[in-house]
Design a protein around this motif. Structure first.
Motif, mmCIF file in Angstrom:
data_model
loop_
_atom_site.group_PDB
_atom_site.id
_atom_site.type_symbol
_atom_site.label_atom_id
_atom_site.label_comp_id
_atom_site.label_asym_id
_atom_site.label_seq_id
_atom_site.Cartn_x
_atom_site.Cartn_y
_atom_site.Cartn_z
ATOM 1 N N ALA A 26 29.721 13.806 94.074
ATOM 2 C CA ALA A 26 29.108 14.345 95.291
ATOM 3 C C ALA A 26 30.139 14.680 96.355
ATOM 4 O O ALA A 26 29.874 15.490 97.260
ATOM 5 C CB ALA A 26 28.094 13.357 95.844
ATOM 6 N N ARG B 121 32.513 19.569 96.745
ATOM 7 C CA ARG B 121 31.497 20.553 97.119
ATOM 8 C C ARG B 121 31.861 21.976 96.699
ATOM 9 O O ARG B 121 30.998 22.846 96.685
ATOM 10 C CB ARG B 121 31.255 20.497 98.628
ATOM 11 C CG ARG B 121 30.667 19.169 99.090
ATOM 12 C CD ARG B 121 30.183 19.225 100.520
ATOM 13 N NE ARG B 121 29.482 18.010 100.909
ATOM 14 C CZ ARG B 121 28.845 17.842 102.066
ATOM 15 N NH1 ARG B 121 28.829 18.842 102.949
ATOM 16 N NH2 ARG B 121 28.218 16.714 102.336
ATOM 17 N N GLY C 263 23.072 17.012 101.603
ATOM 18 C CA GLY C 263 22.835 17.596 100.286
ATOM 19 C C GLY C 263 21.470 17.292 99.714
ATOM 20 O O GLY C 263 21.239 17.453 98.526
#
Length: 266
Positions: A48, A51, A265
């Motif tokens: 995560a 990006r 997100g």
């Protein structure tokens, strides 16, 4: 994940930089490189903190295509239970599809010669920035090889059939700057400025909502295959789902409060 021998992997801020690292072979695609690229892209998808993904090459080429020596050896195998050529093409296309359908934005930073499978690899990315010295072409016809990862199928969709057939039929390479007006390359910069420019672009993109970027990327891809009215309905359906997200609420709150948004997100 195996220890890479044909690529370099580095995280710079929120961007993962994957460098094709077979400079003596003009970064030609081998079985090992395709496997390592596939694993690296999967690693980026799981993390995560990453990006944006940047793909570039070491030395004076981005990628000169498939390793023709390996292709030749694969075509020499006689009848048998294994099909080395087919296995290689399957691996190439699994890797290309993983890159093409990756939910995170991808940038091809073309540092030099980009041809055949290298062009197909670059086209699997969302954006393409090139150094001034970069030359781009298909080149499959020069060796009697048929494209197997988008050269004949995707290139005409990017630059139109006439321009694509010129590159396919002649095997010529063109300056990257000539392909900017056709929409294949986003921009061309002096060689020494390629990395700084791509770093700036990656940072700008990484500052946006990962959720909205993922939904934009998917909607663009899905909408291109649909009539305009259907694409518009799809866009509205995605917006309806997106309107309940944390990131849209955070983005609007940050606008009202005149601060930098903190996107999550989701």
């Amino acid at each position: 994940m195996t220890t890479p021998t044909t690529i370099l992997f580095e995280q710079r801020g929120a961007a993962a930089w994957i460098t094709l690292n077979r400079p003596a072979a003009m970064n030609a695609l081998s079985d090992a490189m395709c496997t390592e690229l596939l694993e690296a892209i999967e690693r980026c998808e799981r993390d995560a903190a990453i990006r944006v993904i940047v793909l570039t090459g070491a030395g004076r080429a981005f990628c000169a295509g498939a390793d023709l020596k390996g292709v030749f050896e694969n075509t020499q195998s006689g009848p048998g239970p294994r099909d080395p050529m087919g296995e290689f093409l399957d691996l190439v296309n699994r890797m290309m599809d993983k890159l093409r359908f990756c939910p995170k934005p991808t940038i091809a930073a073309l540092n030099g010669l980009t041809m055949a499978g290298g062009l197909e690899l670059a086209m699997a990315c969302d954006l393409m920035l090139a150094a001034e010295s970069t030359r781009i072409g298909d080149a499959h016809a020069n060796f009697g090889v048929f494209p197997g990862a988008g050269g004949a199928a995707i290139l005409p969709r990017r630059i139109g059939p006439t321009a694509a057939k010129y590159l396919l039929f002649t095997g010529d390479t063109l300056p990257a700057r000539d392909l900017v007006p056709l929409g294949l390359v986003n921009s061309v910069v002096p060689d020494a400025e390629l990395v700084p420019e791509v770093e700036k672009l990656a940072a700008r993109i990484a500052s946006k909502s990962p959720l909205v970027l993922r939904r934009m990327k998917q909607t663009v891809a899905d909408g291109l295959e649909q009539p305009e009215a259907v694409a518009l309905r799809l866009e509205r359906l995605v917006l309806e789902a997106h309107s309940h997200s944390h990131d849209i609420k955070e983005g609007l709150a940050a606008f009202v409060e005149k601060r930098t948004p903190n996107f999550k997100g989701y």
